[in-house]
Design a protein around this motif. Structure first.
Motif, short mmCIF file in Angstrom:
data_model
loop_
_atom_site.label_atom_id
_atom_site.label_comp_id
_atom_site.label_asym_id
_atom_site.label_seq_id
_atom_site.Cartn_x
_atom_site.Cartn_y
_atom_site.Cartn_z
N LYS A 92 0.85 -1.20 0.00
CA LYS A 92 0.00 0.00 0.00
C LYS A 92 0.88 1.24 0.00
O LYS A 92 1.84 1.33 0.77
N GLU A 98 -5.62 7.88 1.91
CA GLU A 98 -6.40 7.08 2.84
C GLU A 98 -5.54 6.33 3.84
O GLU A 98 -6.04 5.75 4.79
N ARG A 100 -3.50 6.45 6.80
CA ARG A 100 -3.27 7.44 7.84
C ARG A 100 -1.86 7.31 8.40
O ARG A 100 -1.39 6.22 8.68
N GLU A 103 -1.45 5.38 11.51
CA GLU A 103 -1.57 3.94 11.33
C GLU A 103 -0.24 3.36 10.86
O GLU A 103 0.23 2.34 11.37
N HIS A 133 -3.00 3.34 22.27
CA HIS A 133 -3.77 2.49 21.37
C HIS A 133 -4.90 1.76 22.10
O HIS A 133 -5.47 0.82 21.58
N LYS C 2 -12.21 4.09 3.54
CA LYS C 2 -11.67 2.75 3.34
C LYS C 2 -10.55 2.50 4.37
O LYS C 2 -9.66 3.30 4.52
N GLU C 3 -10.68 1.39 5.08
CA GLU C 3 -9.67 1.10 6.10
C GLU C 3 -8.50 0.37 5.47
O GLU C 3 -8.67 -0.47 4.58
N PHE C 4 -7.33 0.66 5.97
CA PHE C 4 -6.16 -0.03 5.47
C PHE C 4 -5.73 -1.13 6.42
O PHE C 4 -4.55 -1.40 6.60
N ALA C 5 -6.71 -1.73 7.06
CA ALA C 5 -6.38 -2.79 8.01
C ALA C 5 -5.66 -3.91 7.28
O ALA C 5 -5.97 -4.24 6.15
N LEU C 6 -4.69 -4.45 7.97
CA LEU C 6 -3.92 -5.52 7.33
C LEU C 6 -4.72 -6.81 7.39
O LEU C 6 -5.50 -7.04 8.31
N ILE C 19 -5.16 -5.41 15.53
CA ILE C 19 -5.04 -4.39 14.48
C ILE C 19 -6.37 -3.75 14.13
O ILE C 19 -6.48 -2.54 14.00
N VAL C 22 -7.34 -1.45 16.90
CA VAL C 22 -6.46 -0.27 16.92
C VAL C 22 -6.87 0.71 15.82
O VAL C 22 -6.97 1.92 16.03
N ASN C 23 -7.16 0.17 14.65
CA ASN C 23 -7.53 1.03 13.54
C ASN C 23 -8.88 1.71 13.74
O ASN C 23 -9.06 2.87 13.39
#
Lengths: 272, 311, 307
Positions: A92, A98, A100, A103, A133, C2-6, C19, C22-23
């Protein structure tokens, strides 16, 4: 041609199957960076791999510190920074609107040149990350603190004074505390910006050993001005000069049979 | 071209003059010492006049009564009575209102300027806010009396035309720059590396500010609050104009109240002649005022010195 | 968003931090951070808005009253004939006393502390004393002036009594500014002077003072602007409300612009025009202060960093 001189092409294209199977954590593509009118990073292309130590070497002012600070976007704290190109962190683009910044920085820890503990107790230093967190449970926090301090090989030295101010520690201990603070957030990658430059030889050795251990679980990218250090601890080495990557390859190759004259001059101490 | 004079001759001639000058020079440290002593004499003057006249006052009025009685009628012909309590409550309440304005706004301004604002915004805004500190207090008094009080009365009909609320608010506005600028200095002296350490862990700017910067700068910030309170207690003209001269013992800030400073103004500009008990009473009040502000300033100096040593 | 969660297979060694959680939490944290940022910006703007309001109301009330007559007429009980000539002259007289007095005392004290006094108990005693004097409420200085200059010396509420009281009040400003200026003169200049055989005083007079003059003058101007804006000490030494004659000597009674503002403001309940006249006087005072501060800034910038 076993080693690669880096051009605009993606490096390590024609590599062995062993290389191809490795997971890429960071992939830099055509990265350019300017401080005002100063073109500090020129067309950088670098893939970095999981569970490896990647060292970045080069003379001062070559852009190596700027580059590592770009990887977690800390470089943007400086005014008048302009960036083009992309850096892919696990596929990514970190400059994507998008994605962050906070993050990214949760996933990618950083250890700085000078140890920078907070003026708090040792415990609170480590617990800072988990707390922001959302971890409030005292028992879990205690577990994290112990695990992180053990991970940074400093637990035995500080376990009896967790509630003393971190400033009472020696420089080397402070730096390992900062590494522990970074581990407490359970990062994927750890960036280290000349982590031993402010330490004495004995503490340096301890941190180097620690880096070797950490590599089992983390991917490490380390900037160093010390070539012996790069040779000792890293798997891959990138040589920076005037904002460009001159050569990037396995550390063994860089230090034995570099393909670029400038790399050879630098590692043999002819300039720098 | 005339006769030539050698440099040696010039020096020899000068030497004679120089000997006299050297003698004169020996007196210079003493002259300068005398000038420097004026500041000490000033302090001695303040303390001794206040002490002496206060002593005279307490020969006529019981010290216990002065601090426990709530009845303040210094100029009454029939039965004068002296108490510092109404003045103390007036001073404390108005200072409280002032600090309720100055602390939140001053501190958040400091946070915005030091943590969020870009360098160019900071450079533009800071001097403008400091203009607020340079405006004479009499102007604030005028502003409180002719502008703020009438507006407040639209919302609070019970508000008297002189009251504690309006001068308190305006005094708070006056103190904003002091709190903002000293707190910002304290926050700026927190090393950048500490902020970076926290940001690199994924903290937001707010979390960095609340959990790293403010704890590290706390003594400087508290010093700015204490100096602000001390300023509020010593401020005279805003309260003289806008809070009136009622000496009732009350906690109602919509009422007229008198502070210690405003009392001194009233008695000195009134016709209480030297030698009357009312005249001496103003020194007793001034002495209390002097001690309060001195203690606070020394306390603020002490804690801010401590934080300067921290890094 | 849009989340960039892994993806979960990439969670590797994560044991304590989840994760996704946390996100999700980060969205809230970032929202709060942004909200607070604008809240604090609004708070910063508050000071600026109040300043604008203050200047606006004063201009609105006072601008109409400012004309040549207002500036040159003497005080009068009739609003249409009253002017501030007396207060303007009184303010000038005050500056005439405070300027030289604080300059001599302030520079003398600063030279003594920086060049002559040995660092030690006595030095830090004077230094602490000056710091503490700077924090004493101005009304207390007024009482000192009342007791010593007005009563003991018998000056009455005159220019000399007011000027000396005000000088003591603003003295710390001049001392501190002069000390800083003297301290910033580089040591090599002094050494060069000594090296040529100059005495200590010659060095101070010919080298140190000229080099630090800009800083000292800035301090004196700032002290003067504080002095001409102060009201409380002058109320305390008993300056009367109504002074018709314009002062012509240092022992005359006098009034100054802030005193005029004070009396007109408290009497505005009796005569409506007084409020506007107070506002007009404030405009005059603020313009004077603005000019003085501009001069101070010009001096400071002109002589900035020559070494």
């Amino acid at each position: 041609m076993s080693s690669l001189s880096i051009s605009t092409e993606l490096p390590l294209k024609k590599e062995t199957t062993e290389q191809v199977n490795k997971t890429v954590v960071y992939d830099t593509k055509n990265l350019n960076l300017w401080y005002g009118n100063n073109h500090a990073l020129k067309n950088i292309n670098l893939p970095m791999y999981k569970n490896e130590v990647t060292a970045i070497i080069g003379p001062s002012g070559c852009g190596k510190s700027t580059y590592i600070k770009t990887l977690n976007r800390m470089v943007e704290l400086v005014q008048n920074v302009r960036i083009s190109g992309e850096i892919l962190y696990r596929e990514k683009n970190i400059f994507d609107k998008e994605f962050r910044v906070e993050e990214l920085r949760t996933r990618v820890g950083m250890v700085f040149q000078k140890p920078n503990p907070f003026p708090k107790t040792i415990f609170d230093n480590i617990a800072y990350g988990p707390r922001i967190h959302g971890i409030k449970d005292k028992k879990i926090l205690k577990e994290i603190v112990e695990k992180s301090l053990r991970g940074a090989a400093i637990w035995e030295e500080v376990k009896d004074r967790l509630h003393e101010n971190a400033y009472g520690l020696s420089g080397g201990q402070q730096q390992r505390l900062c590494i522990a603070r970074c581990l407490a957030v359970e990062p994927d990658v750890i960036l280290m910006d000349e982590p031993t430059s402010a330490l004495d030889p004995k503490s340096t050795l301890k941190v180097e050993e620690l880096i070797q251990e950490l590599k089992e679980n983390y991917s490490i990218i380390i900037v160093t001005h010390n070539m012996q250090q790069a040779a000792r601890i890293s798997d891959k080495t990138a040589f920076f000069l005037n904002g460009e990557v001159i050569e990037y390859d396995d550390t063994d190759i860089i230090f034995s049979t570099p393909s670029d004259k400038r790399t050879e001059d630098y590692i043999t101490g002819r300039f720098g | 071209m005339g006769k030539t004079v050698s440099v040696k001759d010039l020096i020899r001639n000068k030497d004679k003059k120089n000997k006299l000058m050297l003698k004169a020079e020996r007196t210079i440290p003493f002259i300068l010492f005398a000038l420097a002593s004026i500041s000490i004499l000033t302090t001695v003057g303040i303390v001794s006049t206040l002490l002496y006249e206060t002593f005279l006052f307490f020969r006529e009025v019981s010290i216990i009564e002065f601090f426990t009685n709530t009845n303040m009628k210094p100029l009454s012909r029939v039965e004068p009575s002296f108490s510092i309590l109404p003045l103390l409550t007036g001073t404390i309440l108005i200072s409280l209102v002032a600090m309720l304005v100055a602390i939140p706004i001053g501190l958040t301004t400091a946070i915005y300027l030091s943590e969020y604002a870009s360098e160019s915004v900071r450079k533009a805004v800071k001097p403008i806010i400091e203009v607020l500190a340079g405006i004479p207090t009499i102007v604030y008094g005028f502003f409180a009396f002719t502008f703020v009080t009438p507006i407040l009365r639209e919302f609070i009909p019970a508000l008297q035309s002189t009251n504690a609320l309006s001068p308190g608010i305006v005094m708070g506005i006056m103190i904003i720059p002091l709190v903002a600028s000293l707190s910002e200095d304290a926050m700026n002296s927190v090393p950048k590396a500490m902020r970076e350490g926290a940001l690199a862990l994924g903290a937001t700017k707010l979390e960095v500010t609340l959990r790293v910067v403010i704890p590290a700068a706390i003594s400087g910030i508290i010093a700015s609050f204490v100096l602000g309170i001390s300023r509020a207690i010593g401020e005279t003209m805003i309260v003289t104009i806008a809070s009136g001269s009622s000496k009732n013992f009350t906690f109602d800030i919509t009422q007229s109240m008198q502070t210690m400073t405003a009392y001194i103004v009233e008695v000195t500009s009134g016709d209480a002649g030297a030698g009357t008990t009312a005249y001496y009473s103003l020194y007793a009040v001034a002495f209390a005022l002097f001690i309060f502000t001195l203690l606070m300033n020394m306390f603020a100096g002490h804690i801010s010195r401590k934080y300067r040593e921290a890094y | 968003m849009k989340e960039f969660a892994l993806k979960s297979e990439e969670k590797f060694h994560s044991h304590y931090l989840n994760i996704e959680k946390v996100n999700k939490r980060m969205t809230t944290r970032l929202f709060i951070n942004n909200f607070v940022k604008y809240l604090f910006l609004a708070s910063t703007m508050f000071g600026l808005i109040v300043l604008a309001f203050l200047i606006y109301t004063i201009l609105r009330d006072g601008l109409g009253w400012i004309n040549m007559d207002f500036l040159t007429n003497r005080l009068s009980t009739l609003p249409e004939r009253a002017g501030i000539a007396g207060a303007v002259v009184g303010t000038l007289w005050l500056m005439f006393v405070v300027g030289p007095v604080t300059m001599v005392l302030g520079i003398g004290t600063a030279i003594y502390l920086e060049e002559y006094a040995k660092r030690g108990r006595f030095h830090s005693f004077i230094q602490t004393n000056i710091t503490n004097l700077a924090g004493v409420p101005s009304i207390v200085f007024g009482l000192l002036g009342l007791t010593i200059f007005v009563r003991m010396f018998g000056f009455g509420p005159s220019i000399i009594a007011g000027g000396l009281t005000m000088s003591l009040l603003v003295l710390p400003i001049v001392v501190v500014a002069s000390q800083e200026a003297i301290r910033s003169v580089p040591q090599f200049l002094r050494e060069a002077s000594y090296g040529m055989g100059a005495t200590k005083w010659q060095t101070i007079r010919n080298i140190v003072l000229p080099a630090s003059m800009a800083g000292i003058l800035t301090g004196v101007i700032l002290a003067l602007s504080r002095a001409i804006g102060e009201t409380a000490p002058l109320v305390a030494i008993g300056i009367p409300a109504l002074i018709i004659p314009i002062p012509s000597s240092i022992t005359d009674n006098f009034t100054v612009l802030p005193m005029q503002i004070y009396y007109w403001t408290i009497d505005s309940v009796l005569v409506d025009e007084y409020a506007s006249m107070a506002a007009a006087t404030i405009i005059v005072l603020l313009i004077v202060l603005f000019l003085m501060n501009s001069v101070a800034i010009i001096i400071r910038n002109k002589f900035k960093k020559r070494y």
